[in-house]
Enzyme design. Structure first.
Site, PDB file in Angstrom:
ATOM      1  N   CYS A  64      -5.998   2.268   5.577  1.00 17.06           N
ATOM      2  CA  CYS A  64      -6.645   0.866   5.990  1.00 17.06           C
ATOM      3  C   CYS A  64      -6.098   0.622   7.517  1.00 17.06           C
ATOM      4  O   CYS A  64      -5.211   1.017   7.766  1.00 17.06           O
ATOM      5  CB  CYS A  64      -6.279  -0.311   5.019  1.00 17.06           C
ATOM      6  SG  CYS A  64      -4.794  -0.719   4.866  1.00 17.06           S
ATOM      7  N   HIS A 112       0.753  -1.189  -0.011  1.00 16.03           N
ATOM      8  CA  HIS A 112      -0.133   0.135   0.035  1.00 16.03           C
ATOM      9  C   HIS A 112       1.053   1.196   0.105  1.00 16.03           C
ATOM     10  O   HIS A 112       1.945   1.024   0.499  1.00 16.03           O
ATOM     11  CB  HIS A 112      -0.963  -0.086   1.171  1.00 16.03           C
ATOM     12  CG  HIS A 112      -1.869  -0.955   1.146  1.00 16.03           C
ATOM     13  ND1 HIS A 112      -3.065  -1.250   2.002  1.00 16.03           N
ATOM     14  CD2 HIS A 112      -1.890  -2.186   0.547  1.00 16.03           C
ATOM     15  CE1 HIS A 112      -3.728  -1.940   1.810  1.00 16.03           C
ATOM     16  NE2 HIS A 112      -3.324  -2.614   0.930  1.00 16.03           N
ATOM     17  N   GLU A 135       0.969   3.918   1.830  1.00 15.61           N
ATOM     18  CA  GLU A 135       1.454   4.164   3.188  1.00 15.61           C
ATOM     19  C   GLU A 135       2.677   3.169   3.679  1.00 15.61           C
ATOM     20  O   GLU A 135       3.846   3.787   4.168  1.00 15.61           O
ATOM     21  CB  GLU A 135       0.341   4.142   4.299  1.00 15.61           C
ATOM     22  CG  GLU A 135      -0.633   5.091   3.932  1.00 15.61           C
ATOM     23  CD  GLU A 135      -1.913   4.479   3.099  1.00 15.61           C
ATOM     24  OE1 GLU A 135      -3.015   5.065   3.156  1.00 15.61           O
ATOM     25  OE2 GLU A 135      -1.543   3.607   2.173  1.00 15.61           O
ATOM     26  N   CYS A 178      -2.231  -0.211   7.272  1.00 15.25           N
ATOM     27  CA  CYS A 178      -1.568   1.000   7.008  1.00 15.25           C
ATOM     28  C   CYS A 178      -1.359   1.832   8.475  1.00 15.25           C
ATOM     29  O   CYS A 178      -0.445   2.150   8.929  1.00 15.25           O
ATOM     30  CB  CYS A 178      -2.135   1.732   5.854  1.00 15.25           C
ATOM     31  SG  CYS A 178      -1.639   0.878   4.480  1.00 15.25           S
TER      32      CYS A 178
END
Length: 155
Positions: free
Chosen positions: A82, A52, A54, A85
């Site tokens: 999410c 992801h 992040e 993250c």
């Protein structure tokens, strides 16, 4: 850079990610308005469900700063992080989180962030995926070793 400029940069990264075949997410980590790292989502590009924006940005920032702690930094995310993250942001000790889209927005385009947040709130016995404790005594051995270690680096 201002907060708005940093967020625009994260949003631009999310747009560029879509053009490259990645997910529509971007993240920028800054300290005192100076960009330390930036990244976009590369889950489908790298075949890595943890890639992801992040997490990718945190990995880059930690490598650049040669530390596992990003205290003093802020993260600008094109979407509310999410749960994975968010956990990574907390583990990295980033001071503040800014986001543009929220998890409900992500749900409307097919991402399960909101579902996972809801799943975490459920009792373990009621979750969609079974969570089963297995061999806890064996698992505790490493914990005991860690607790007794004089050479550990706490984090």
């Amino acid at each position: 850079m201002t907060h708005e400029e940093l967020m625009r940069r994260a949003c631009r990264l999310s747009e560029e990610s879509v053009k490259k075949g990645g997910g529509p997410f971007g993240a920028v980590i800054a300290r005192h308005g100076v960009v330390v790292a930036e990244a976009s989502n590369s889950v489908t590009i790298d075949n890595d469900p943890t890639a992801h924006a992040e997490v990718n940005a945190i990995r880059t920032a930690c490598q650049r700063l040669r530390t596992f702690s990003l205290e003093g930094c802020e993260i600008f995310c094109s979407c509310e992080p999410c749960p994975m993250c968010l956990g990574a942001i907390y583990w990295a000790r980033i001071d503040k989180i800014y986001y543009a889209n929220n998890r409900k927005d992500a749900a409307t385009i097919g991402f399960s962030d909101d579902f996972i947040y809801e799943e975490i709130l459920r009792d373990m016995s009621g979750r969609e995926k079974p969570i089963i404790e297995l061999l806890p005594e064996e698992g505790r051995k490493a914990f005991a070793m860690w607790q007794e270690s004089k050479a550990k680096t706490t984090y």
